[in-house]
Write an enzyme that holds these catalytic residues in place. Structure first.
Site, PDB file in Angstrom:
ATOM      1  N   ASN A 482      52.373  54.080  55.462  1.00  0.00           N
ATOM      2  CA  ASN A 482      51.215  54.072  54.572  1.00  0.00           C
ATOM      3  C   ASN A 482      51.325  52.863  53.646  1.00  0.00           C
ATOM      4  O   ASN A 482      52.016  52.894  52.639  1.00  0.00           O
ATOM      5  CB  ASN A 482      51.170  55.369  53.769  1.00  0.00           C
ATOM      6  N   ASP A 483      50.626  51.806  54.009  1.00  0.00           N
ATOM      7  CA  ASP A 483      50.666  50.553  53.260  1.00  0.00           C
ATOM      8  C   ASP A 483      50.294  50.721  51.793  1.00  0.00           C
ATOM      9  O   ASP A 483      50.499  49.817  50.993  1.00  0.00           O
ATOM     10  CB  ASP A 483      49.649  49.570  53.871  1.00  0.00           C
ATOM     11  N   CYS A 484      49.683  51.827  51.487  1.00  0.00           N
ATOM     12  CA  CYS A 484      49.136  51.990  50.147  1.00  0.00           C
ATOM     13  C   CYS A 484      49.981  52.881  49.248  1.00  0.00           C
ATOM     14  O   CYS A 484      49.619  53.111  48.097  1.00  0.00           O
ATOM     15  CB  CYS A 484      47.725  52.543  50.240  1.00  0.00           C
ATOM     16  N   ASN A 486      52.656  52.503  47.332  1.00  0.00           N
ATOM     17  CA  ASN A 486      53.485  51.396  46.847  1.00  0.00           C
ATOM     18  C   ASN A 486      54.261  51.883  45.626  1.00  0.00           C
ATOM     19  O   ASN A 486      53.823  51.761  44.491  1.00  0.00           O
ATOM     20  CB  ASN A 486      52.611  50.202  46.473  1.00  0.00           C
ATOM     21  N   GLN A 499      50.570  45.053  48.305  1.00  0.00           N
ATOM     22  CA  GLN A 499      51.554  45.042  49.385  1.00  0.00           C
ATOM     23  C   GLN A 499      52.771  44.180  49.088  1.00  0.00           C
ATOM     24  O   GLN A 499      53.852  44.466  49.548  1.00  0.00           O
ATOM     25  CB  GLN A 499      50.900  44.516  50.675  1.00  0.00           C
TER      26      GLN A 499
END
Ligand code: GLC
Ligand code: GLC
Length: 812
Positions: A482-484, A486, A499
């Protein structure tokens, strides 16, 4: 409402209304040379890399939408029209666009004239071929004026949109006979040029955009077309284009065809010039000659069709359900080829400029592609592994042209290394080629520090082992799948990328339960591989880490009713009942149930119940619930999205199959199937108006139950959804799994299915498998009869004899 229909026999989607709710596109080319083309002939072309070798220009997010393409203007007396309706938007008497396997054909009819534009990239060719067929269906003689049109991009698609102080002075062309050559920057550092030809003498041409359109006109009303005569302009700077002008006379009932070739050439330094400032056109002329007649073009198209017949013959199903069959047999596999080619780079949602090939993305894409062309999968695995670092970490992306890691994004996504194990074992299971493991593969493209591919898998495995947090769970790094999410980003600055920003790196302790599940699954695969290679000690060592991880998950990752998602920077739970928002997430529950962690204790079934109750909705399974309604600095981008969109409680279709597969682990075929159908595009054709994107391919996201407009899809085509859904349906629901020593059969289907048939080409034999379900079960194989002989296990052995084998599988 529908805007067309499937034509399964021809493997086409036929669009009959040009005003689709969004441009519905197709891809031409499948190796080096590519085009994107919409149902109204919008789109663009590039060689290998949509950023660095862009041949034609495209205007993103323009008004009107989908501006720029491969247009034909037809002037018939005072009417000007285009076969694809756009750009002229003259109402047509009839319209039909057929998107097929790497070709598109667009037919329009106006005032008794039919024009069909066929577009495709022939196999092994660095060019797009266009066949324009004109027919006079009227009773009068027709005198038509035809203008072709493409707009050149000045190669680097990013600079092309930014650096106008330079761009407006660099454009250069040459015109010879009926061919327009685009040679900007060729005299300095470029070894390549592009061309656009037609196979008949022209009555004129234009290469200067301003002269063609007039400075204040749009694509819909070129001045030259309105005037009915080209100006024979030669572009010097500004914006070079290519337009041919043809005068065509058609008797009643008469047809004429014209072949246009839009191509790309690379010349060696010593072969660049024919004479001073005159480019060497030999290679262009060779390609043009290959396609200078209709017969040659038709033969090339037939070859392309045959190529696809072959690719799509590896796995075919006959289930009696057209919607399922057309996805499995045609469109899902086709989309897997496209994602294999482009990763997440070039679509109508990805500009082709921002991203190259993703490390995790491309590995996952392989699971839906490897059976089609294993040799290309092999090369891809080596390319990907070459961008890994010595400590097992990886560049998150690389550029397809250079195959070098992308420094702008760098690394630090801690799920990345594990996906290399998935890609590699999928390849070996399909092919039996253990030899790939002894290939020497560089780290960070540096051959002096090359190690075997197997050692790359070892450092991948150890990257997790060496990066554990306080609970013994994997550290998340910049983000996992899940790139989001963070968790070390802590950004308050809108000019920073979520990112690539890590404002809190010191002592960062954020941990991911998703990587934990990933590690257990692909760690086990690593152990099996070690055992197969006779590396017993390594297998034992690796197994001990996996056991420890399972314990850590049960101890620190179980929330009582489901698996938590992560621990944040401060060591607080994410995806727990303790949280106010984001109490439960799909990823960790998918991965931990796929891994079967705590299955005996009933944890998997419980977690899947919770998913059903809290995440499932009419349109699919949302990513998290409740959606975040404010920005949480400690969570990052996920909470930046409005509720119900993208990673914030959108139906992120990529991860729905993880739950489907989880359901098959606990034997719940009814539910696995229910989830499959919900997001499968062919089942959504009737709600195209709401769904918006193409009914023949998956979209990355459908807005979720918390969204303003639930059910609306975005980001079609380039998404891991393609390979994961193919993997889930073919290997877990239909249950035909390639394995090291044979084909494993273990379906998990709705209990009211009576049976189905699958043909599978595998390791040099073809298996015709008929599955029967006389007792109405969902899972369980009672008997397998191979070529008339009953066998004890559900592993169909390898024959490798080039023969057909009949397999009967009785469930029960
Ligand atoms: C996008 C990315 C993929 C990521 C996913 C979830 O699809 O391409 O790498 O895993 O979003 O954030
Ligand atoms: C955004 C998107 C995510 C994508 C990422 C790529 O975060 O939400 O899906 O993977 O950008 O950089």
């Amino acid at each position: 409402m529908k805007f067309g229909h499937f034509d399964d026999q021809h493997r086409e989607y036929v669009i009959t209304n040009p005003k689709t709710p969004w441009p519905w596109i197709n891809y031409l080319g499948n190796e080096d040379f590519f085009s994107l083309i919409s149902n109204t002939a919008g789109g663009y072309t590039f060689y290998k890399d949509a950023k660095f070798r862009r041949l034609t220009r495209y205007r993103y997010n323009n008004v009107p939408m989908d501006s720029g393409g491969k247009y034909f203007y037809i002037k018939d007396e005072n009417t000007v029209w285009s076969p694809g309706w756009k750009p002229c938007k003259t109402e047509l008497d009839s319209y039909e666009c057929r998107h097929g396997m790497n070709y598109t054909s667009i037919k329009g009819e106006k005032n008794g004239v039919t024009a069909t534009a066929l577009y495709f990239v022939p196999l092994k060719t660095w060019a797009e071929v266009q066949k324009l067929s004109l027919t006079n269906n009227s009773k009068e003689v027709k005198k038509l004026k035809i203008f072709s049109f493409v707009e050149w991009c000045l190669w680097n698609a990013a600079a092309d949109m930014e650096n106008f102080q330079r761009n407006f002075s660099t454009g250069e062309v040459e015109i010879e006979d009926s061919v327009i050559y685009h040679k900007t920057e060729y005299k300095e550092r470029r070894d390549h040029f592009a061309y656009y030809s037609v196979n008949v003498p022209v009555q004129g041409f234009d290469t200067d955009r301003e002269s063609f359109f007039g400075l204040y006109n749009g694509f819909d009303e070129p001045q030259v077309v309105a005037e009915g005569k080209s100006r024979n302009t030669e572009a010097h700077g500004w914006s070079p284009i290519a337009s041919h002008y043809l005068e065509v006379e058609l008797q009643p009932g008469e047809s004429k065809d014209f072949v246009f070739v839009l191509g790309y050439v690379e010349n060696k330094e010593e072969e660049k010039w024919e004479s001073k400032n005159i480019i060497n056109k030999t290679k262009a002329k060779e390609t043009i000659a290959k396609f200078n007649t209709v017969a040659k073009v038709d033969a090339a198209l037939a070859e392309l069709r045959e190529y696809w017949d072959n690719l799509l013959s590896v796995y075919t199903i006959d289930s009696g359900d057209d919607k399922l069959d057309r996805m499995v047999n045609i469109w899902n596999q086709y989309q897997c080829m496209i994602t294999f080619c482009f990763s997440r780079s070039a679509s109508y949602f990805e500009s082709g400029i921002g991203r190259g090939m993703g490390f995790r993305d491309s590995n996952q894409d392989l699971i839906g592609f490897v059976h089609q062309i294993p040799e290309r999968a092999r090369e891809r695995i080596i390319d990907i592994a070459s961008t890994q670092f010595q400590d097992g970490g990886c560049y998150h992306q690389y550029q397809p042209l250079t195959k070098k890691g992308n420094n702008d994004i760098g690394g630090g996504f801690n799920d990345d290394p594990m996906w290399l194990i998935l890609g590699t074992i999928s390849y070996i299971k399909e092919t039996g080629d253990f030899g790939i493991l002894t290939e020497m593969v560089p780290f960070d493209n540096d051959m002096s520090v090359a190690r075997t591919l197997f050692e790359h898998l070892t450092v991948s495995f150890d990257h997790v082992v060496n990066n554990l947090g306080p609970h013994g769970l994997p550290l998340i790094g910049r983000a996992d799948w899940n790139d989001c999410l963070n968790l070390n980003c802590f950004s308050n600055d809108p000019n920073e990328s979520f990112q690539t920003t890590e404002n809190k790196t010191e002592g960062t302790k954020a941990e991911s339960l998703m990587i934990a599940g990933l590690f257990v699954i692909y760690g086990r695969d690593y152990v099996t591989l070690c055992t197969k290679l006779g590396l017993t000690e390594e297998a034992v060592r690796a197994q001990s880490h996996i056991d420890a991880m399972m314990d850590a998950v049960k101890k620190h990752g179980w929330d009582g009713e489901w698996f938590i998602r992560a621990y944040d920077y401060y060591g607080n739970k994410i995806g727990s009942n303790e949280n106010e928002e984001g109490k439960i997430f799909i990823e960790s529950n998918g991965w931990c149930t796929m891994a079967g962690i705590g299955k005996e204790e009933g944890l998997c079934e419980k977690a899947l119940e919770a998913v059903k109750e809290r995440l499932d909705c009419e349109h699919g399974i949302v990513l998290n619930n409740p959606a975040f309604t404010k920005y949480y600095i400690e969570y990052g981008e996920i909470s930046s999205y409005p509720a119900g969109y993208k990673e914030n409680a959108g139906i992120f279709c990529h991860n729905n199959p993880w739950i489907m597969i989880g359901e098959t682990v606990v034997g719940n075929g009814n539910r696995a199937w229910e989830y499959y159908r919900k997001i499968c595009p062919s089942y959504l054709e009737d709600i195209s108006e709401l769904h918006k994107t193409e009914p023949y391919v998956y979209a990355q996201m459908i807005s979720g139950k918390d969204a303003f407009k639930p059910g609306e899809a975005k980001n079609s085509w380039l998404t891991g959804t393609a390979s994961w859904n193919f993997y889930a349906i073919t290997q877990f629901i239909l249950g035909i799994q390639p394995d090291y020593d044979g084909l494993l059969v273990d379906p998990c289907i709705p209990n009211d299915w009576k049976g189905f048939k699958v043909s599978r080409k595998f390791r040099g034999a073809e298996y015709h498998i008929e599955i029967q379900n006389p007792n109405g079960v969902s899972k369980g194989v009672k008997e397998i009869i191979v070529d008339g002989k009953s066998q004890a296990s559900n592993l169909i052995p390898l024959f490798e004899d080039g023969e057909d084998h009949e397999v009967k599988v009785i469930m029960g």
